[in-house]
Design a protein around this motif. Sequence first.
Motif, PDB file in Angstrom:
ATOM      1  N   MET A 158     -25.638 -33.389  12.732  1.00  8.68           N
ATOM      2  CA  MET A 158     -25.773 -32.158  12.650  1.00  8.68           C
ATOM      3  C   MET A 158     -24.487 -31.268  12.977  1.00  8.68           C
ATOM      4  O   MET A 158     -24.411 -30.166  12.355  1.00  8.68           O
ATOM      5  CB  MET A 158     -26.637 -31.569  13.883  1.00  8.68           C
ATOM      6  N   LYS A 159     -23.627 -31.626  14.048  1.00 10.66           N
ATOM      7  CA  LYS A 159     -22.387 -31.060  14.088  1.00 10.66           C
ATOM      8  C   LYS A 159     -21.675 -31.087  12.782  1.00 10.66           C
ATOM      9  O   LYS A 159     -20.921 -30.128  12.541  1.00 10.66           O
ATOM     10  CB  LYS A 159     -21.863 -31.728  15.414  1.00 10.66           C
ATOM     11  N   GLU A 160     -21.385 -32.251  12.158  1.00  8.57           N
ATOM     12  CA  GLU A 160     -20.568 -32.374  11.049  1.00  8.57           C
ATOM     13  C   GLU A 160     -21.112 -31.154  10.014  1.00  8.57           C
ATOM     14  O   GLU A 160     -20.533 -30.300   9.413  1.00  8.57           O
ATOM     15  CB  GLU A 160     -20.626 -33.558  10.204  1.00  8.57           C
ATOM     16  N   GLY A 161     -22.472 -30.905   9.807  1.00 11.89           N
ATOM     17  CA  GLY A 161     -23.119 -30.191   8.805  1.00 11.89           C
ATOM     18  C   GLY A 161     -22.784 -28.256   9.276  1.00 11.89           C
ATOM     19  O   GLY A 161     -22.304 -27.927   8.393  1.00 11.89           O
ATOM     20  N   TYR A 162     -23.149 -28.471  10.391  1.00 13.95           N
ATOM     21  CA  TYR A 162     -22.699 -27.020  11.073  1.00 13.95           C
ATOM     22  C   TYR A 162     -21.191 -26.639  11.017  1.00 13.95           C
ATOM     23  O   TYR A 162     -20.847 -25.422  10.568  1.00 13.95           O
ATOM     24  CB  TYR A 162     -23.301 -26.928  12.612  1.00 13.95           C
ATOM     25  N   ASP A 163     -20.282 -27.597  11.435  1.00 11.82           N
ATOM     26  CA  ASP A 163     -18.785 -27.327  11.430  1.00 11.82           C
ATOM     27  C   ASP A 163     -18.324 -27.120   9.952  1.00 11.82           C
ATOM     28  O   ASP A 163     -17.711 -26.095   9.724  1.00 11.82           O
ATOM     29  CB  ASP A 163     -18.052 -28.581  12.187  1.00 11.82           C
ATOM     30  N   SER A 164     -18.714 -27.717   9.056  1.00 10.14           N
ATOM     31  CA  SER A 164     -18.434 -27.715   7.637  1.00 10.14           C
ATOM     32  C   SER A 164     -19.065 -26.100   7.162  1.00 10.14           C
ATOM     33  O   SER A 164     -18.231 -25.595   6.151  1.00 10.14           O
ATOM     34  CB  SER A 164     -18.966 -28.859   6.755  1.00 10.14           C
ATOM     35  N   PHE A 165     -20.064 -26.187   7.648  1.00 10.18           N
ATOM     36  CA  PHE A 165     -20.571 -24.647   6.996  1.00 10.18           C
ATOM     37  C   PHE A 165     -19.716 -23.504   7.496  1.00 10.18           C
ATOM     38  O   PHE A 165     -19.440 -22.616   6.833  1.00 10.18           O
ATOM     39  CB  PHE A 165     -22.169 -24.622   7.330  1.00 10.18           C
ATOM     40  N   THR A 166     -19.597 -23.549   8.886  1.00  9.25           N
ATOM     41  CA  THR A 166     -18.786 -22.281   9.369  1.00  9.25           C
ATOM     42  C   THR A 166     -17.271 -22.324   8.737  1.00  9.25           C
ATOM     43  O   THR A 166     -17.001 -21.161   8.757  1.00  9.25           O
ATOM     44  CB  THR A 166     -18.838 -22.583  11.171  1.00  9.25           C
ATOM     45  N   THR A 167     -16.752 -23.710   8.721  1.00  7.32           N
ATOM     46  CA  THR A 167     -15.469 -23.560   8.048  1.00  7.32           C
ATOM     47  C   THR A 167     -15.433 -22.609   6.695  1.00  7.32           C
ATOM     48  O   THR A 167     -14.700 -21.902   6.381  1.00  7.32           O
ATOM     49  CB  THR A 167     -14.900 -24.861   8.138  1.00  7.32           C
ATOM     50  N   ARG A 168     -16.519 -23.248   5.968  1.00  3.31           N
ATOM     51  CA  ARG A 168     -16.735 -22.792   4.481  1.00  3.31           C
ATOM     52  C   ARG A 168     -16.998 -21.197   4.588  1.00  3.31           C
ATOM     53  O   ARG A 168     -16.481 -20.339   3.834  1.00  3.31           O
ATOM     54  CB  ARG A 168     -17.919 -23.247   4.060  1.00  3.31           C
ATOM     55  N   MET A 169     -17.796 -20.582   5.540  1.00  2.81           N
ATOM     56  CA  MET A 169     -18.107 -19.089   5.668  1.00  2.81           C
ATOM     57  C   MET A 169     -16.799 -18.445   6.213  1.00  2.81           C
ATOM     58  O   MET A 169     -16.879 -17.247   6.001  1.00  2.81           O
ATOM     59  CB  MET A 169     -19.493 -19.017   6.591  1.00  2.81           C
ATOM     60  N   LYS A 170     -16.032 -18.933   6.749  1.00  2.00           N
ATOM     61  CA  LYS A 170     -14.775 -18.297   7.535  1.00  2.00           C
ATOM     62  C   LYS A 170     -13.825 -18.166   6.144  1.00  2.00           C
ATOM     63  O   LYS A 170     -12.837 -17.441   6.462  1.00  2.00           O
ATOM     64  CB  LYS A 170     -14.037 -19.185   8.609  1.00  2.00           C
ATOM     65  N   ALA A 171     -13.811 -18.865   5.107  1.00  2.00           N
ATOM     66  CA  ALA A 171     -13.053 -18.784   4.153  1.00  2.00           C
ATOM     67  C   ALA A 171     -12.974 -17.313   3.515  1.00  2.00           C
ATOM     68  O   ALA A 171     -13.992 -16.703   3.281  1.00  2.00           O
ATOM     69  CB  ALA A 171     -13.205 -20.031   2.841  1.00  2.00           C
ATOM     70  N   PRO A 172     -12.007 -16.750   2.802  1.00  2.00           N
ATOM     71  CA  PRO A 172     -11.868 -15.574   2.457  1.00  2.00           C
ATOM     72  C   PRO A 172     -12.795 -15.191   1.157  1.00  2.00           C
ATOM     73  O   PRO A 172     -13.123 -16.154   0.313  1.00  2.00           O
ATOM     74  CB  PRO A 172     -10.465 -15.298   1.908  1.00  2.00           C
ATOM     75  N   MET A 173     -13.451 -14.177   1.255  1.00  2.00           N
ATOM     76  CA  MET A 173     -14.221 -13.749   0.022  1.00  2.00           C
ATOM     77  C   MET A 173     -13.618 -12.724  -0.638  1.00  2.00           C
ATOM     78  O   MET A 173     -13.455 -11.526  -0.073  1.00  2.00           O
ATOM     79  CB  MET A 173     -15.822 -13.605   0.464  1.00  2.00           C
ATOM     80  N   PRO A 174     -13.674 -12.559  -1.993  1.00  2.00           N
ATOM     81  CA  PRO A 174     -12.954 -11.682  -2.489  1.00  2.00           C
ATOM     82  C   PRO A 174     -13.757 -10.212  -2.636  1.00  2.00           C
ATOM     83  O   PRO A 174     -15.029 -10.265  -2.672  1.00  2.00           O
ATOM     84  CB  PRO A 174     -12.852 -12.152  -4.105  1.00  2.00           C
ATOM     85  N   ALA A 175     -13.010  -8.886  -2.959  1.00  2.00           N
ATOM     86  CA  ALA A 175     -13.399  -7.760  -3.115  1.00  2.00           C
ATOM     87  C   ALA A 175     -12.982  -6.837  -4.199  1.00  2.00           C
ATOM     88  O   ALA A 175     -11.608  -7.166  -4.189  1.00  2.00           O
ATOM     89  CB  ALA A 175     -13.473  -7.094  -1.690  1.00  2.00           C
ATOM     90  N   TRP A 176     -13.591  -6.432  -4.996  1.00  2.00           N
ATOM     91  CA  TRP A 176     -12.876  -5.843  -6.082  1.00  2.00           C
ATOM     92  C   TRP A 176     -13.388  -4.337  -6.355  1.00  2.00           C
ATOM     93  O   TRP A 176     -14.416  -4.054  -5.823  1.00  2.00           O
ATOM     94  CB  TRP A 176     -13.259  -6.361  -7.404  1.00  2.00           C
TER      95      TRP A 176
END
Length: 347
Positions: A119-137
């Motif tokens: 569970m912790k690995e799944g949660y940590d990988s998800f939060t790392t993923r969601m912190k990555a920049p998302m583009p805006a145009w």
Amino acid sequence: MMFNCGLRDDFEYFLGLRWMWDPDLPLESLKQEFFSAYGPAASAIRRFYECVEARYCDPEIYPKTARGHQSAPVAWGVVGTKETMDKLADLMAKAEGAAETELEKKRVELWKRGVWNYMKEGYDSFTTRMKAPMPAWTAKRVASAAGDPKKVDWAKAGNYPIKFFGAGADELSGYDGNLRFAHDGRWFYFELTMTVPDTTTLVNLPAICSHDCWEILMARQKGQPYRCWFVAPDGRANAASWGEVNFRSGVPSEESGCKNYGAVSVADTSNGRDWIARFAFPLDTFLDGPVKPGESFHLNAVNCMGNEHPEVRKWCETHGGRFIMSTLTSYTTVHTTDRIGTVTLEK
């Protein structure tokens, strides 16, 4: 009883095996029997399990479009929230501190390894993923092109050079390109360019997918409902919706009475290196509600490129698979809705 479709935790297997012998055994007595094996740590382990059970099995927690379907955004963004994970971490720590005998400590360790660590690995990988920049145009306002991508003054459009990400990762796919966004108050225009080894090796399949093609996902929110356009190198396109019509997936645009929701697509691969796709989307009908100047919506594009060219074939042989997938946004692939870029129409 049949055991299939993945692994369960120890308690679920214990219940299943005991009820195979006697299906009339009461649940509460079985709970007491199982959790008592943890000695003084029993209370913390049981509360851990019941917290997870309560969160996972409560249909009111889930978004309406996600009921009956689990995904990483639902699992860790909605069900296993930070508050919930903090509570479980505290219970896990209490269980470790309470266990006394070597056997009890080993049982707690097995619960930690078999349940909590996953569970912790799944949660940590998800939060790392969601912190990555998302583009805006920004889609610049240009003179009317009357819905014809060939007549747009692309030189005045919002221009964005891009390096594509590998699908589902935060690593680059190795391909470069360029994006242009514009609108004229009635139409949204989008130009998508990818530099490839040789455009003459691109394959136009009758059904467009699975490669070579673009899949362009657009939505008013980062989730369902959304619409997706599937585009071949020669410009042919099909469109469908997900979650818009009675929560169904892949509903052809023709069911709405408007093929491709009124969008127009053209292609240009004439220079041999640039795979260019241009689009015109009517602001009134291309999404499930009109979009007006000054407003924003969400967009991602995924490129699937087959292995007809030797350079691509070599990449596929090295990495496995039959094609390369590239995306505008990191950690995304086809039909990913929680990490898609934002387009704002200039007033």
